[in-house]
Design a protein around this motif. Structure first.
Motif, PDB file in Angstrom:
ATOM      1  N   ALA A 137       0.857  -1.339   0.031  1.00  0.00           N
ATOM      2  CA  ALA A 137      -0.160  -0.043  -0.049  1.00  0.00           C
ATOM      3  C   ALA A 137       0.782   1.375   0.192  1.00  0.00           C
ATOM      4  N   VAL A 138       1.995   1.321   0.587  1.00  0.00           N
ATOM      5  CA  VAL A 138       2.989   2.577   0.624  1.00  0.00           C
ATOM      6  C   VAL A 138       3.457   2.489  -0.640  1.00  0.00           C
ATOM      7  N   LEU A 139       3.909   1.408  -1.326  1.00  0.00           N
ATOM      8  CA  LEU A 139       4.421   1.690  -2.719  1.00  0.00           C
ATOM      9  C   LEU A 139       3.311   2.104  -3.623  1.00  0.00           C
ATOM     10  N   GLU A 140       2.114   1.548  -3.439  1.00  0.00           N
ATOM     11  CA  GLU A 140       0.978   2.263  -4.390  1.00  0.00           C
ATOM     12  C   GLU A 140       1.209   3.637  -4.162  1.00  0.00           C
ATOM     13  N   LYS A 141       1.049   4.122  -3.128  1.00  0.00           N
ATOM     14  CA  LYS A 141       1.144   5.743  -2.835  1.00  0.00           C
ATOM     15  C   LYS A 141       2.234   6.363  -3.529  1.00  0.00           C
ATOM     16  N   LEU A 142       3.342   5.964  -3.352  1.00  0.00           N
ATOM     17  CA  LEU A 142       4.611   6.438  -4.001  1.00  0.00           C
ATOM     18  C   LEU A 142       4.469   6.530  -5.415  1.00  0.00           C
ATOM     19  N   LYS A 143       4.035   5.347  -6.051  1.00  0.00           N
ATOM     20  CA  LYS A 143       3.904   5.338  -7.464  1.00  0.00           C
ATOM     21  C   LYS A 143       3.032   6.347  -7.949  1.00  0.00           C
ATOM     22  N   GLN A 144       2.177   6.764  -7.184  1.00  0.00           N
ATOM     23  CA  GLN A 144       1.216   8.022  -7.789  1.00  0.00           C
ATOM     24  C   GLN A 144       1.808   9.127  -8.019  1.00  0.00           C
ATOM     25  N   ILE A 145       2.962   9.247  -7.060  1.00  0.00           N
ATOM     26  CA  ILE A 145       3.737  10.558  -7.003  1.00  0.00           C
ATOM     27  C   ILE A 145       4.646  10.372  -8.231  1.00  0.00           C
ATOM     28  N   ALA A 146       5.478   9.440  -8.314  1.00  0.00           N
ATOM     29  CA  ALA A 146       6.418   9.387  -9.608  1.00  0.00           C
ATOM     30  C   ALA A 146       6.957   7.916  -9.693  1.00  0.00           C
ATOM     31  N   PRO A 147       7.618   7.431 -10.843  1.00  0.00           N
ATOM     32  CA  PRO A 147       8.083   6.190 -10.982  1.00  0.00           C
ATOM     33  C   PRO A 147       8.722   5.788  -9.790  1.00  0.00           C
ATOM     34  N   THR A 148       8.392   4.558  -8.979  1.00  0.00           N
ATOM     35  CA  THR A 148       8.905   4.008  -7.982  1.00  0.00           C
ATOM     36  C   THR A 148       9.523   2.627  -7.951  1.00  0.00           C
ATOM     37  N   ILE A 149      10.776   2.395  -7.682  1.00  0.00           N
ATOM     38  CA  ILE A 149      11.381   1.150  -7.592  1.00  0.00           C
ATOM     39  C   ILE A 149      11.728   0.723  -6.242  1.00  0.00           C
ATOM     40  N   PRO A 150      11.212  -0.395  -5.778  1.00  0.00           N
ATOM     41  CA  PRO A 150      11.611  -1.123  -4.493  1.00  0.00           C
ATOM     42  C   PRO A 150      13.143  -1.573  -4.315  1.00  0.00           C
ATOM     43  N   TYR A 151      13.885  -0.780  -3.678  1.00  0.00           N
ATOM     44  CA  TYR A 151      15.493  -1.354  -3.627  1.00  0.00           C
ATOM     45  C   TYR A 151      15.730  -2.561  -2.687  1.00  0.00           C
ATOM     46  N   SER A 152      16.243  -3.602  -3.103  1.00  0.00           N
ATOM     47  CA  SER A 152      16.118  -4.641  -2.320  1.00  0.00           C
ATOM     48  C   SER A 152      17.281  -4.616  -1.058  1.00  0.00           C
ATOM     49  N   HIS A 153      16.475  -4.988   0.086  1.00  0.00           N
ATOM     50  CA  HIS A 153      17.113  -5.154   1.140  1.00  0.00           C
ATOM     51  C   HIS A 153      18.015  -6.545   1.435  1.00  0.00           C
ATOM     52  N   VAL A 154      17.925  -7.452   0.570  1.00  0.00           N
ATOM     53  CA  VAL A 154      18.765  -8.506   0.620  1.00  0.00           C
ATOM     54  C   VAL A 154      19.835  -8.414  -0.035  1.00  0.00           C
ATOM     55  N   ALA A 155      20.877  -8.801   1.076  1.00  0.00           N
ATOM     56  CA  ALA A 155      22.549  -8.854   0.703  1.00  0.00           C
ATOM     57  C   ALA A 155      22.952  -9.596  -0.462  1.00  0.00           C
ATOM     58  N   THR A 156      22.352 -10.470  -0.853  1.00  0.00           N
ATOM     59  CA  THR A 156      22.861 -11.057  -2.127  1.00  0.00           C
ATOM     60  C   THR A 156      22.131 -10.612  -3.397  1.00  0.00           C
ATOM     61  N   ASN A 157      21.835  -9.372  -3.414  1.00  0.00           N
ATOM     62  CA  ASN A 157      21.368  -8.574  -4.566  1.00  0.00           C
ATOM     63  C   ASN A 157      22.019  -7.322  -4.578  1.00  0.00           C
ATOM     64  N   TRP A 158      23.473  -7.264  -3.916  1.00  0.00           N
ATOM     65  CA  TRP A 158      24.110  -6.226  -4.034  1.00  0.00           C
ATOM     66  C   TRP A 158      24.402  -5.740  -5.406  1.00  0.00           C
ATOM     67  N   GLU A 159      24.992  -6.677  -6.311  1.00  0.00           N
ATOM     68  CA  GLU A 159      25.259  -6.078  -7.487  1.00  0.00           C
ATOM     69  C   GLU A 159      24.137  -5.702  -8.392  1.00  0.00           C
ATOM     70  N   ALA A 160      22.998  -6.215  -8.385  1.00  0.00           N
ATOM     71  CA  ALA A 160      21.614  -5.952  -9.113  1.00  0.00           C
ATOM     72  C   ALA A 160      21.372  -4.458  -8.525  1.00  0.00           C
ATOM     73  N   ASN A 161      21.731  -4.257  -7.255  1.00  0.00           N
ATOM     74  CA  ASN A 161      21.302  -2.982  -6.660  1.00  0.00           C
ATOM     75  C   ASN A 161      21.999  -1.886  -7.064  1.00  0.00           C
ATOM     76  N   LEU A 162      23.327  -1.826  -7.019  1.00  0.00           N
ATOM     77  CA  LEU A 162      24.335  -1.046  -7.532  1.00  0.00           C
ATOM     78  C   LEU A 162      24.151  -0.755  -8.960  1.00  0.00           C
ATOM     79  N   ASN A 163      23.942  -1.712  -9.840  1.00  0.00           N
ATOM     80  CA  ASN A 163      23.881  -1.449 -11.156  1.00  0.00           C
ATOM     81  C   ASN A 163      22.328  -0.979 -11.620  1.00  0.00           C
ATOM     82  N   LEU A 164      21.680  -1.159 -10.819  1.00  0.00           N
ATOM     83  CA  LEU A 164      20.429  -0.403 -10.929  1.00  0.00           C
ATOM     84  C   LEU A 164      20.627   1.191 -10.592  1.00  0.00           C
ATOM     85  N   LEU A 165      21.572   1.486  -9.507  1.00  0.00           N
ATOM     86  CA  LEU A 165      21.770   2.989  -9.233  1.00  0.00           C
ATOM     87  C   LEU A 165      22.263   3.529 -10.211  1.00  0.00           C
ATOM     88  N   GLY A 166      23.418   2.705 -10.735  1.00  0.00           N
ATOM     89  CA  GLY A 166      24.323   3.241 -11.961  1.00  0.00           C
ATOM     90  C   GLY A 166      23.572   3.519 -13.327  1.00  0.00           C
TER      91      GLY A 166
END
Length: 326
Positions: A137-166
């Protein structure tokens, strides 16, 4: 008479031609202005589609105004890539020193678990980086403001996270460089520390709300120890599902040879003396790591999330420095 008529006719024609010229000049400027406006509008509304963790997201072609909410992981990785969000998470109403280098242009958009939607809206973000910990529900409210991407909190996704930010910041080359450098330093560490760590049990714990907590093998800093460096996983860590509090007796029974402790008073507001109490406990003093002088406290900032590129880079360097100095 005929001469006069011809003269008058020529004068009329001259006036008409002049008027047409003026009309053409008058309409030329707005046409150019409209073209420039159209070009600007096209740039501001242009979008592209990216893929992150098997999900597709449509974002602006140029995402210059970034808001980070709920994700300290995204804020940590922003340090590596020198990204300055227009809105960022505050803790107890202020930005922690850990994020001083990137929050110079930011305004607080609320605490980690309590985003201020009105403030986020007022910042007119191009893109919002939330967290996978957010309720849908929080993500849906944010999506109404601007495109929203939920950044992973799982440690094994660290490469995907940094590549996304880049990718969204236009700093993909820098992100790739940081990843490659970490992997190169990891190989060096494995080679240099192998004699020191052979047959040793290494453990990292975190004191939260006065309790000693350990984490599962894929959480916090554990992937650096057990996946990246290939150290033996303690049974208690292997069986942990998430964050789990353990008693001092359980802690002593594990009896690690090398121990890392992370402690922040911000995470222990009602137990600010928890670290000192632990260190003075006779049972704790019986642990092998304590006897050998292999206990290391806050080798990285205690607010570091552990599972980010930034955390991994910082922790690996601290880990090597501490053990090589023994």
């Amino acid at each position: 008479m005929k001469k006069i008529s011809i003269s008058i006719l020529m004068m009329v024609m001259f006036v008409l031609l002049a008027a047409c010229g003026n009309s053409a000049n008058t309409t030329a400027t707005p046409a150019g202005a409209n073209a420039a406006t159209a070009s600007t509008d096209a740039t501001s509304t242009a979008t592209r589609t990216i893929t992150y963790l098997n999900q597709s997201y449509t974002i602006p072609a140029q995402a210059k105004r970034i808001v980070i909410t709920g994700s300290l992981e995204a804020m940590e990785d922003s340090i590596l890539l020198d990204i300055h969000p227009v809105g960022a998470i505050s803790i107890s109403g202020k930005f922690p020193p850990l994020f001083a280098s990137i929050t110079d242009q930011a305004e607080s958009i609320g605490e980690k678990v309590d985003p201020n939607f009105e403030k986020i809206l007022s910042l007119k973000p191009d893109i919002i980086l939330g967290t996978t910990k957010f309720d849908p529900a929080v993500l849906e409210k944010l999506k109404q403001i601007a495109p929203t991407i939920p950044y992973s909190h799982v440690a094994t996704n660290w490469e995907a996270n940094l590549n996304l930010l880049g990718d969204i910041s236009g700093k993909q080359q820098q992100a790739t460089q940081e990843i490659n450098e970490y992997k190169a330093n990891l190989e060096k560490a494995k080679t240099s520390l192998q004699p020191t760590l052979q047959d040793k049990q290494v453990l990292l714990v975190r004191i939260r709300e006065g309790s000693v907590c350990l984490y599962g093998p894929d959480l916090y800093f554990n992937p650096v120890l057990y996946s990246d460096l290939g150290l033996a996983i303690p049974t208690e860590v292997a069986s942990a599902q998430s964050q789990e509090a353990i008693s001092i007796e359980q802690f002593a029974q594990m009896n690690p040879d090398v121990l890392f402790i992370q402690f922040s008073e911000d995470e222990n507001p009602d137990a600010t003396g928890a670290l000192e109490d632990l260190q003075n406990n006779p049972i704790f003093q019986s642990i092998q790591a304590v006897k050998d002088g292999n206990v290391f406290v806050d080798v990285v900032d205690p607010l570091a999330q552990g599972g980010t590129a930034y955390s991994k880079i910082q922790f690996l360097q601290a880990f090597v420095d501490k053990l090589q100095s023994k």
